[in-house]
Design an enzyme around this catalytic site. Structure first.
Site, PDB file in Angstrom:
ATOM      1  N   THR A 205       0.771  -1.229   0.000  1.00  0.00           N
ATOM      2  CA  THR A 205       0.000   0.000   0.000  1.00  0.00           C
ATOM      3  C   THR A 205       0.811   1.294   0.000  1.00  0.00           C
ATOM      4  OG1 THR A 205      -1.106  -1.286   1.660  1.00  0.00           O
ATOM      5  CG2 THR A 205      -1.972   0.904   1.264  1.00  0.00           C
TER       6      THR A 205
ATOM      7  N   ARG B 219      -8.922 -11.300  -4.127  1.00  0.00           N
ATOM      8  CA  ARG B 219      -8.397 -11.082  -2.778  1.00  0.00           C
ATOM      9  C   ARG B 219      -8.417  -9.598  -2.451  1.00  0.00           C
ATOM     10  NH1 ARG B 219      -3.646  -7.929  -0.747  1.00  0.00           N
ATOM     11  NH2 ARG B 219      -3.075  -8.888   1.210  1.00  0.00           N
TER      12      ARG B 219
ATOM     13  N   GLY C  93      -7.115  -7.027   0.603  1.00  0.00           N
ATOM     14  CA  GLY C  93      -6.314  -6.913   1.820  1.00  0.00           C
ATOM     15  C   GLY C  93      -6.915  -5.892   2.761  1.00  0.00           C
TER      16      GLY C  93
ATOM     17  N   THR D 128       0.087  -0.015   6.667  1.00  0.00           N
ATOM     18  CA  THR D 128       0.696  -0.771   5.563  1.00  0.00           C
ATOM     19  C   THR D 128       1.411  -1.984   6.154  1.00  0.00           C
ATOM     20  OG1 THR D 128       2.549  -0.687   3.972  1.00  0.00           O
ATOM     21  CG2 THR D 128       2.564   0.953   5.699  1.00  0.00           C
ATOM     22  N   GLY D 129       1.612  -2.998   5.321  1.00  0.00           N
ATOM     23  CA  GLY D 129       2.292  -4.193   5.808  1.00  0.00           C
ATOM     24  C   GLY D 129       1.501  -5.432   5.455  1.00  0.00           C
ATOM     25  N   HIS D 130       1.609  -6.465   6.256  1.00  0.00           N
ATOM     26  CA  HIS D 130       0.914  -7.709   5.979  1.00  0.00           C
ATOM     27  C   HIS D 130      -0.589  -7.522   6.193  1.00  0.00           C
ATOM     28  CE1 HIS D 130      -0.378 -11.975   6.726  1.00  0.00           C
ATOM     29  NE2 HIS D 130       0.157 -12.012   5.524  1.00  0.00           N
TER      30      HIS D 130
END
Lengths: 311, 311
Positions: free
Chosen positions: A172, A200, A202, A223-225
């Site tokens: 992101t 998918r 997120g 942001t991230g996983h």
């Protein structure tokens, strides 16, 4: 009550390779300038974060808009969100194709529809109704994104790799801002993760996960996983800590530590309080970030970086 | 530590007409029985909420699974979510078609994919991979849903009605539970709102909005005006109040009052704490609800109702 305007930018928290490091750092600095110009002439936080994120979407180094990565079917599917902290107005889109600036479409959802989240073909149809131009998908595709996809396809034939274990994931972009009237806003945009399953979604377009803005408190973008961020509603959790008295910096750090402990996920947060305090933190290898406040540009990309430039 | 198992059900917070009142009330009582049977023989909270919501999906009186309303294109598009409070595991689907039990597909996303939210065709393709049978869409359509859609089409030609002003909107079903090990879970499922825009996703499948479960605190499931619920992350807000010491009942009431004040939206919440306390509240005309705890079935549908039956 007049506030000190501020804008904060991130370009994604992940293991950014050296070859992309400098251009990512320059990209967030440029987006901060674009967004701050709007605040500086008395514009709104919503206008500022939208303009900043459009700037990041148009910069091919970032995985959003132009530069989005390809899904498992070799297609671009993008997600975006925008939120106005004054009335908690909200617009999100997910799995949209052929759109140059998904954050702009998210804003149309916020302002021109009765809904808050539109996905897939329905979102693209809404874009057409709103006069948002469809672009040929290949105009959004960069050589870097194509190469990454090709490597995935080649690699996949050898080993059935776990999605979680992959480190080449992009992420992101996002922005938060407070304007001189104390109004806050956040915006995010993403092309997701290379070779993600079609359909998918997120955390980025999910209210409370990818971002949240509330003028009573402030705004945060994450942001991230994505899957970890969703599990802990990271942006909403960060704002809760700020509401309880934490500074944006303390809240960003605490909520990322909590996420690590609870679901073993890493990521980054940018946050701003309604009175103009700023917080930036990440637990990944790198995250390009920049903010402008009180005539200073602050920025960094590696842990510990904090460059300051007088404007 | 052993907990007192409990399951709570809601069948949607809206202006339920008299002709559907009794069957809605009976439907939630039946789903509570089905879910509690699982808890009673030592089963998990996740299994209990999934079974309860499947029971509601199969009951044509509710707007989820069989009985889902039609979108503006005359099609059924369904959303569902399930969350396991022990590790914050999460699975959601949105805009799925031709699936008898969307909550079952959401559980497959949670347990068999690396993602937390799949939408549209991508979600349907995943269903096929997982061996979930596609059903002819007409098997999910009830005469009631068809009639409501026809009235909308007729009415629409006369007046360009605002979506927000409509009172015939159906809504989500949901369940929360705590099992004898103190594990919590929530699940939601919905066909959305009659004549919604194709691709519209409400609060139901959104983590923190439609539901949230965390064994450290408890679980909550929400219903009502989806866009309002998303703006305040209603389920996550309710759990935050519980974490700060509120009972599930006090937290449900406070968070619905906050939502009314901030975004003028109405809805309902069911909540359970990790030690088995229950909360039920709604600010709409009606909400069918039922819970089983300590050998008693509690239920109601109108404001002030509280029927108790010894089991």
């Amino acid at each position: 009550m007049k506030s000190i305007p501020a804008i904060v930018i991130h370009g994604g928290a992940w293991a950014i390779p050296d070859r992309m490091s400098q251009s990512s750092h320059q990209g967030v600095i440029q987006a901060a300038r674009v967004g701050f110009q709007i605040l500086d002439r008395g514009g709104s936080a919503v206008d500022a974060v939208e303009a900043a994120v459009m700037c990041l979407e148009d910069d091919p180094v970032f995985d959003a808009g132009t530069g989005s990565v390809l899904n498992a079917d070799g297609q671009i599917e993008m997600d975006a969100m925008i939120m106005n902290g004054s009335g908690l107005e909200l617009g999100s889109v997910a799995c949209v194709k052929d759109i140059k600036n998904p954050v702009n479409l998210a804003r149309k959802v916020m302002e021109e529809s009765d809904h808050t989240l539109l996905v897939g073909e329905g979102a693209n149809d809404f874009a057409s109704e709103q006069g948002i131009q469809r672009v040929p998908p290949e105009t959004l595709l960069t050589a870097e994104a194509k190469k990454e996809y090709d490597e995935y396809v080649k690699f996949k034939t050898a080993v059935n790799i776990s999605f979680r274990a992959r480190s080449d994931a992009h992420d992101t972009v996002g922005s938060v801002a407070v304007d001189s009237n104390g109004n806050t806003a956040c915006a995010t945009s993403t092309g997701g993760i290379t070779a993600k399953r079609p359909g998918r979604v997120g955390d980025s377009p999910l209210v409370g996960s990818g971002g949240y803005a509330d003028d009573h408190v402030g705004a945060a973008s994450t942001t991230g996983h994505g899957e970890s961020i969703s599990k802990v509603c990271l942006a909403h959790s960060c704002l809760h800590l700020m509401q309880e008295g934490d500074s944006p910096q303390a809240a960003a750090e605490s909520s990322l530590i909590s996420m690590q402990r609870r679901v073993q996920g890493n990521g980054g947060i940018i946050a701003v309080s309604h009175n103009g305090q700023v917080g930036v933190h990440f637990t990944t290898e790198r995250m390009p970030w920049a903010y402008i406040s009180q005539n200073e540009m602050h920025s960094g990309i590696n842990p510990g970086d904090h460059f300051i430039e007088k404007l």
